[in-house]
Design a protein around this motif. Structure first.
Motif, PDB file in Angstrom:
ATOM      1  N   ALA A   1       0.614  -1.041  -0.010  1.00  0.00           N
ATOM      2  CA  ALA A   1       0.093   0.012   0.047  1.00  0.00           C
ATOM      3  C   ALA A   1       0.886   1.090  -0.028  1.00  0.00           C
ATOM      4  O   ALA A   1       2.106   1.189   0.095  1.00  0.00           O
ATOM      5  CB  ALA A   1      -0.904   0.065   1.080  1.00  0.00           C
ATOM      6  N   ASP A   2       0.270   2.479  -0.031  1.00  0.00           N
ATOM      7  CA  ASP A   2       1.092   3.557  -0.074  1.00  0.00           C
ATOM      8  C   ASP A   2       0.993   4.353   1.053  1.00  0.00           C
ATOM      9  O   ASP A   2       0.350   4.070   2.083  1.00  0.00           O
ATOM     10  CB  ASP A   2       0.619   4.612  -1.311  1.00  0.00           C
ATOM     11  N   ALA A   3       1.428   5.723   0.967  1.00  0.00           N
ATOM     12  CA  ALA A   3       1.667   6.509   2.373  1.00  0.00           C
ATOM     13  C   ALA A   3       0.094   7.042   2.692  1.00  0.00           C
ATOM     14  O   ALA A   3       0.206   7.140   4.011  1.00  0.00           O
ATOM     15  CB  ALA A   3       2.307   7.774   2.020  1.00  0.00           C
ATOM     16  N   TRP A   4      -0.820   7.153   1.820  1.00  0.00           N
ATOM     17  CA  TRP A   4      -2.090   7.349   2.260  1.00  0.00           C
ATOM     18  C   TRP A   4      -2.516   6.404   3.030  1.00  0.00           C
ATOM     19  O   TRP A   4      -3.273   6.617   4.246  1.00  0.00           O
ATOM     20  CB  TRP A   4      -3.061   7.663   1.196  1.00  0.00           C
ATOM     21  N   HIS A   5      -2.561   5.193   2.909  1.00  0.00           N
ATOM     22  CA  HIS A   5      -2.876   3.949   3.620  1.00  0.00           C
ATOM     23  C   HIS A   5      -2.127   3.855   4.955  1.00  0.00           C
ATOM     24  O   HIS A   5      -2.785   3.559   6.105  1.00  0.00           O
ATOM     25  CB  HIS A   5      -2.835   2.556   2.933  1.00  0.00           C
ATOM     26  N   ALA A   6      -0.983   4.095   4.794  1.00  0.00           N
ATOM     27  CA  ALA A   6      -0.015   4.330   6.305  1.00  0.00           C
ATOM     28  C   ALA A   6      -0.671   5.146   7.234  1.00  0.00           C
ATOM     29  O   ALA A   6      -0.815   5.123   8.528  1.00  0.00           O
ATOM     30  CB  ALA A   6       1.324   4.647   5.920  1.00  0.00           C
ATOM     31  N   SER A   7      -1.249   6.461   6.695  1.00  0.00           N
ATOM     32  CA  SER A   7      -1.778   7.238   7.528  1.00  0.00           C
ATOM     33  C   SER A   7      -3.207   6.867   7.933  1.00  0.00           C
ATOM     34  O   SER A   7      -3.520   7.335   9.251  1.00  0.00           O
ATOM     35  CB  SER A   7      -2.036   8.683   6.758  1.00  0.00           C
ATOM     36  N   MET A   8      -3.852   5.933   7.306  1.00  0.00           N
ATOM     37  CA  MET A   8      -5.218   5.447   7.810  1.00  0.00           C
ATOM     38  C   MET A   8      -4.822   4.526   9.027  1.00  0.00           C
ATOM     39  O   MET A   8      -5.708   4.276   9.891  1.00  0.00           O
ATOM     40  CB  MET A   8      -5.792   4.489   6.756  1.00  0.00           C
ATOM     41  N   VAL A   9      -3.560   3.822   9.049  1.00  0.00           N
ATOM     42  CA  VAL A   9      -3.276   3.068  10.207  1.00  0.00           C
ATOM     43  C   VAL A   9      -3.152   3.805  11.352  1.00  0.00           C
ATOM     44  O   VAL A   9      -3.477   3.400  12.344  1.00  0.00           O
ATOM     45  CB  VAL A   9      -1.972   2.116   9.712  1.00  0.00           C
TER      46      VAL A   9
END
Length: 409
Positions: A255-263
């Protein structure tokens, strides 16, 4: 009846005044911390330099924590809190001049992170030890729930604010936000009367003897000692997960950075929701079942994260489990802190909290030494699974030893 209501309103007003000021300060500190780390990362692109910065940030707690606790218990706690806040703000002010007149060397950022952490070493146990002097014993879980809710929000908002400021403002102005936050926090502490515990008069500090008294305050309570020992061993397995979250998102789920922010958002949201619930319905007489339930939630969530297939569709389950991890960590942490505040003598409380902070800090580098090679060769998902198994086993042993005794009390 009216007198009791006035007393209740007074402790709430005093506590929330201090907690509100500390939240503002935490937002500024988190924004500054993010900006400094991001500047260092973008300027150097060096994992080694980032690792050194991380070491400098946690080393003061590991080395100075037990000694700091001695002084927290010897000096007026209100003075310690204000002095620590102003110290952190002044460090930011001095470093702002370095950026105002040019780019400082990279190593200086590591030094600033370490120096700022020295203030935190004194500030955290002083605040934790001051809370039970303001809050009635039966309301400590509720008060800590409110505090954790505001702190979780600050840690969530701080990096977002730091990122926005970093794109729009020079770094020396961002550093000044730390000073502004420190001044606000100091002012809110200054206007509240914080009673100090009665102390035996000691002419000269006996550092090692007084440190032992702080350790004895934990060891003499069998239930607290067992839970603390089990948790610290479990944190050796669990603490490295904070480093592995980005790797699970980018490497395992692709996944990308946006998904990391969701975590990150999910974890912080879980913490805030749990803190909010405990703050509203937080009168817990027997805290050990709740403490163990929180630890079991952390272990079960970690284990399930490690079992998820490496497909993008399962990423959202991972994000949900991270929210459960955040909620479980507060379900453990809030009643654990409240129990220490209720049972440990006020004149030893600073040393006890400092010792716990130092031991907890030691679990991260020790855990990474073990987890790093395993995750490198077998994948980060395996360490989530291993961490979950370890926490579940240790929590089960602790529960078998502690819960029957806690029911009899």
């Amino acid at each position: 009846m009216k007198k009791n209501k006035n007393q209740q309103n007074k402790w709430k007003r005093d506590f929330l005044t201090i907690a509100g000021g500390q939240t503002v300060s935490l937002i500024g500190s988190a924004a500054v911390q993010f900006s400094l780390i991001w500047w260092l990362a973008s300027e150097t692109a060096s994992p080694i330099m980032m690792s050194i910065a991380g070491v400098f940030a946690f080393l003061p707690q590991l080395v100075l924590g037990p000694f700091a606790g001695v002084w927290v218990d010897r000096i007026n706690r209100k003075t310690v809190i204000i002095a620590a806040d102003l110290f952190i703000g002044l460090v930011a002010l001095v470093f702002a001049f370095f950026f105002l007149f040019g780019n400082p060397p990279y190593w200086s950022v590591c030094m600033v992170l370490g120096i700022r952490a020295v203030g935190t070493v004194f500030h955290t146990p002083a605040i934790q030890a001051a809370v039970p002097m303001l809050v009635p014993q039966q309301e400590l879980v509720r008060a800590n729930g409110w505090s954790q809710f505001m702190q979780s929000g600050a840690f969530l908002l701080g990096p977002v604010l730091g990122a926005a400021m970093y794109t729009a403002l020079p770094l020396w102005i961002i550093l000044l936000s730390d000073l502004v936050g420190a001044l606000i926090a100091s002012a809110t502490v200054a206007v509240v009367k914080i009673p100090d515990p009665e102390r035996q008069v000691k002419q000269r500090p006996q550092l090692f003897h007084e440190m032992k008294e702080g350790a004895a305050a934990i060891c003499q309570d069998r239930k607290l000692f067992i839970v603390t020992a089990a948790t610290l061993v479990g944190m050796v397995f669990y603490a490295p997960l904070s480093t592995f979250y980005p790797l699970m998102t980018s490497g395992y789920f692709r996944a990308d950075a946006w998904h990391a922010s969701m975590v990150n958002l999910g974890y912080a949201t879980g913490m805030m929701l749990c803190a909010l619930i405990l703050g509203k319905f937080g009168t817990i007489k027997n805290k050990f079942p709740v403490i163990h339930l929180g630890l079991l939630g952390m272990g079960a969530s970690s284990l399930l994260c490690g079992l998820l297939p490496a497909k993008m569709v399962w990423f959202w389950v991972f994000a949900a489990l991270c929210a459960l991890l955040g909620a479980s960590s507060n379900l453990y942490n809030i009643p654990y802190i409240a129990y220490m505040q209720e049972t440990i003598d006020p004149d030893k409380m600073g040393r006890a909290f400092s010792l716990i902070g130092s031991l907890s800090s030691a679990t991260m580098p020790l855990g990474l030494l073990i987890a790093g090679p395993v995750a490198e060769s077998r994948g980060v998902s395996l360490w989530f699974f291993v961490s979950g198994i370890a926490l579940l086993l240790l929590t089960s042993v602790s529960a078998l030893l502690v819960l029957p005794q806690s029911r009899r009390v």
